[in-house]
Design an enzyme around this catalytic site. Structure first.
Site, short mmCIF file in Angstrom:
data_model
loop_
_atom_site.label_atom_id
_atom_site.label_comp_id
_atom_site.label_asym_id
_atom_site.label_seq_id
_atom_site.Cartn_x
_atom_site.Cartn_y
_atom_site.Cartn_z
N LYS A 181 0.87 -1.17 0.00
CA LYS A 181 0.00 0.00 0.00
C LYS A 181 0.91 1.23 0.00
O LYS A 181 1.45 1.62 1.04
CB LYS A 181 -0.92 -0.01 1.23
CG LYS A 181 -2.06 1.02 1.15
CD LYS A 181 -1.57 2.38 1.52
CE LYS A 181 -2.67 3.43 1.45
NZ LYS A 181 -2.12 4.80 1.53
N GLY A 234 6.25 5.35 8.89
CA GLY A 234 5.42 6.53 8.92
C GLY A 234 5.37 7.14 10.31
O GLY A 234 6.32 7.07 11.07
N SER A 235 4.21 7.70 10.66
CA SER A 235 4.08 8.48 11.88
C SER A 235 3.71 7.62 13.07
O SER A 235 3.13 6.53 12.94
CB SER A 235 3.03 9.57 11.69
OG SER A 235 1.74 9.00 11.65
N THR A 238 -0.22 6.97 13.39
CA THR A 238 -0.68 5.92 12.47
C THR A 238 -0.22 4.56 12.93
O THR A 238 -0.96 3.57 12.84
CB THR A 238 -0.19 6.21 11.04
OG1 THR A 238 -0.68 7.48 10.62
CG2 THR A 238 -0.68 5.14 10.07
N ALA A 239 1.01 4.48 13.45
CA ALA A 239 1.53 3.21 13.95
C ALA A 239 0.68 2.68 15.10
O ALA A 239 0.45 1.46 15.20
CB ALA A 239 2.97 3.38 14.40
N GLU A 256 8.83 1.57 11.62
CA GLU A 256 9.89 2.59 11.58
C GLU A 256 9.18 3.93 11.56
O GLU A 256 8.50 4.27 10.61
CB GLU A 256 10.77 2.39 10.35
CG GLU A 256 12.08 3.17 10.42
CD GLU A 256 11.93 4.58 9.86
OE1 GLU A 256 11.76 5.52 10.69
OE2 GLU A 256 11.99 4.73 8.64
N CYS A 289 13.67 10.73 7.48
CA CYS A 289 13.41 10.32 8.85
C CYS A 289 14.68 10.31 9.70
O CYS A 289 14.65 10.56 10.90
CB CYS A 289 12.76 8.94 8.88
SG CYS A 289 13.74 7.63 8.10
N GLU A 384 8.84 15.97 15.70
CA GLU A 384 9.35 15.84 14.34
C GLU A 384 8.59 16.79 13.41
O GLU A 384 7.36 16.72 13.31
CB GLU A 384 9.20 14.40 13.85
CG GLU A 384 9.82 14.16 12.50
CD GLU A 384 9.74 12.70 12.08
OE1 GLU A 384 10.73 12.18 11.55
OE2 GLU A 384 8.67 12.09 12.26
#
Length: 487
Positions: A181, A234-235, A238-239, A256, A289, A384
């Protein structure tokens, strides 16, 4: 050309999903926009739970045969995929630059060759993957790596194809089937990868691509009971949602999640090297990142370091990423640029000083920025930003430097500039980070472990660590002299 094909800088790109070895269109679409100038690239099939389920079903159906395929044959096909990438480096480069705004010269010279290398490396690593047998009271232990099953890979927009294949290649090498995705802000090269994989002979259903919004199809992918592995970059928010979704099935995760990494500059460092490392943090418009966005500089050299940094930063050219002379391109999306500017403006309002930049240039580009007079507990130091925004703080002792470096919720990477080898050893041993660079930056080897500590992630990938994640690692213990002689 068909209604489902875009022409991007002369390259044909199919806008449909790739499921079970064929193209599948959705009833609805989403608009893909180029960050270079805000122009509409085209309409992309917008996946739903139905397409997500179909892709997982295709991956499940293809899994037994792919898992049973010999290591040598899997490696051969992955090398064929790498061959296909190398033949299309120019096409992949211009499409990805159009789609995500990263420098065309970087794509041509580094990023797309690395995409091919991802496939070659894990194909070759598969062929030598082994653990030496060992004895326990005369019994033999044999370690093996069994393919786990369908894997869902959710990838970011800042280096779309390189970061996708960093996951796709080991998952396929391990014998898993894949549902990829890609990020909705940069989906195009994932579609091209589907074409390349099919041309390389990857069987139908082994590799699938589903496009769309994570909020609409993410849960359908990550909560699916037939999914055996999930890897996400990602963020943190979301994780968390992915982890909650996967928890019902206890699906193993690799996460990650970015960072707020420090660059520690000691007074004994070569300041020219330190400044070069510092300016390098503007790479990809700060959308990296691993970037060392927090400069921690020893007080006695802080003024000189800052002076040299300002001079060096002034030589950077910001503009169209397709031009050979451009050093910094646009940020990915107006929403991201608004987020970056909001961080900076809140910091300035709280008393920070912009030594460099501190403002947007237009709707797509944010001026490279360096902020000083920032407090350790301030938002701009702790959170971040993911843009070309750096902060500078000073320290007076080694202990203070380590304390400041570790004083965030993240722990992805750290960079250290010093001429003292003993200090480097002492400091790196104390830093909370998955990767530490000493007098260098962004030197990456695929056989090294990669991942973060704290809120920067869960797990490690790279080399054997990737196979440990994408496989069920098995130990078989055999008793001595237990065999009948069948003569």
């Amino acid at each position: 050309m068909t209604e489902h094909t875009l022409t991007v800088a002369g390259v044909a790109v199919d806008t449909r999903h790739w499921i079970g070895g064929r193209r599948v269109a959705s009833a609805e679409t989403f608009t893909d926009v180029s960050p270079i100038d805000g122009s509409v690239i085209g309409e992309i099939s917008r996946g739903t739970a139905l397409e997500a389920a179909a892709a997982v079903a295709a991956a499940k159906a293809a899994f037994p045969a792919w898992a049973a395929t010999s290591r040598a044959e899997r490696a051969r096909i992955l090398h064929a995929v790498a061959d296909g990438v190398e033949k299309r480096i120019e096409e992949l480069s211009i499409v990805e630059t159009t789609d995500n705004g990263a420098l065309l010269r970087s794509h041509r010279r580094g990023v797309m060759p690395r995409v091919a290398h991802n496939f070659r490396f894990f194909a070759d690593w598969l062929l030598k993957l082994e653990h030496e047998d060992f004895e326990t009271r005369g019994h033999t232990n044999h370690v093996s790596w069994d393919p786990a099953g369908p894997s869902v890979l959710i990838t970011p927009w800042n280096a779309p194809l390189m970061l996708a294949t960093w996951k796709v290649a080991p998952a396929l090498a391990a014998g898993n089937t894949v549902v990829l995705k890609p990020a909705e802000w940069s989906p195009l090269t994932a579609s091209l990868l589907a074409d390349i994989a099919a041309e390389a002979g990857l069987p139908a259903g082994v590799f699938n691509v589903v496009q769309g919004y994570g909020s609409e199809i993410g849960d359908a992918l990550t909560s699916h009971p037939d999914v055996r592995r999930i890897s996400f970059t990602g963020s943190v928010p979301t994780a968390r949602r992915i982890a909650e979704s996967a928890a019902g099935n206890l699906t193993p995760l690799s996460l990650e999640l970015g960072g707020k990494s420090p660059l520690l500059v000691f007074a004994d460092a070569d300041l020219d090297v330190a400044v070069d490392l510092a300016v390098e943090q503007y790479d990809n418009a700060g959308q990296v990142c691993l970037a060392a966005t927090r400069f921690l500089v020893e007080e006695s050299v802080a003024e000189e370091f800052t002076r040299r940094f300002v001079e060096k930063a002034a030589t950077l050219t910001q503009g169209d990423p397709r031009h050979e002379t451009t050093d910094i391109g646009p940020n990915i999306h107006p929403r991201q640029l608004e987020k970056i500017d909001a961080f900076v403006q809140r910091a300035l309002a709280a008393g920070a000083r912009a030594v460099v930049g501190g403002h947007r240039k237009d709707i797509q580009y944010y001026a490279p920025t360096l902020l000083t007079d920032v407090a350790q507990d301030s938002e701009i130091v702790q959170e971040e930003v993911f843009g070309p925004v750096l902060t500078l703080q000073t320290f007076s002792t080694e202990e203070e430097a380590v304390r400041l470096a570790n004083d965030t919720r993240f722990g992805l990477a750290a960079t250290l500039a010093t001429a003292d080898a003993e200090r480097a050893e002492r400091v790196t041993a104390q830093l909370v980070a998955g990767t530490v660079w000493v007098n260098c930056f962004f030197v990456r080897d695929l056989q090294a472990p990669f991942g973060g500590s704290r809120h920067s992630g869960v797990g490690r990938e790279g080399g054997t660590w990737s196979f440990d994640f994408y496989c069920d690692v098995k130990n078989t213990v055999t008793a001595p002299n237990g065999w009948k002689n069948h003569g």
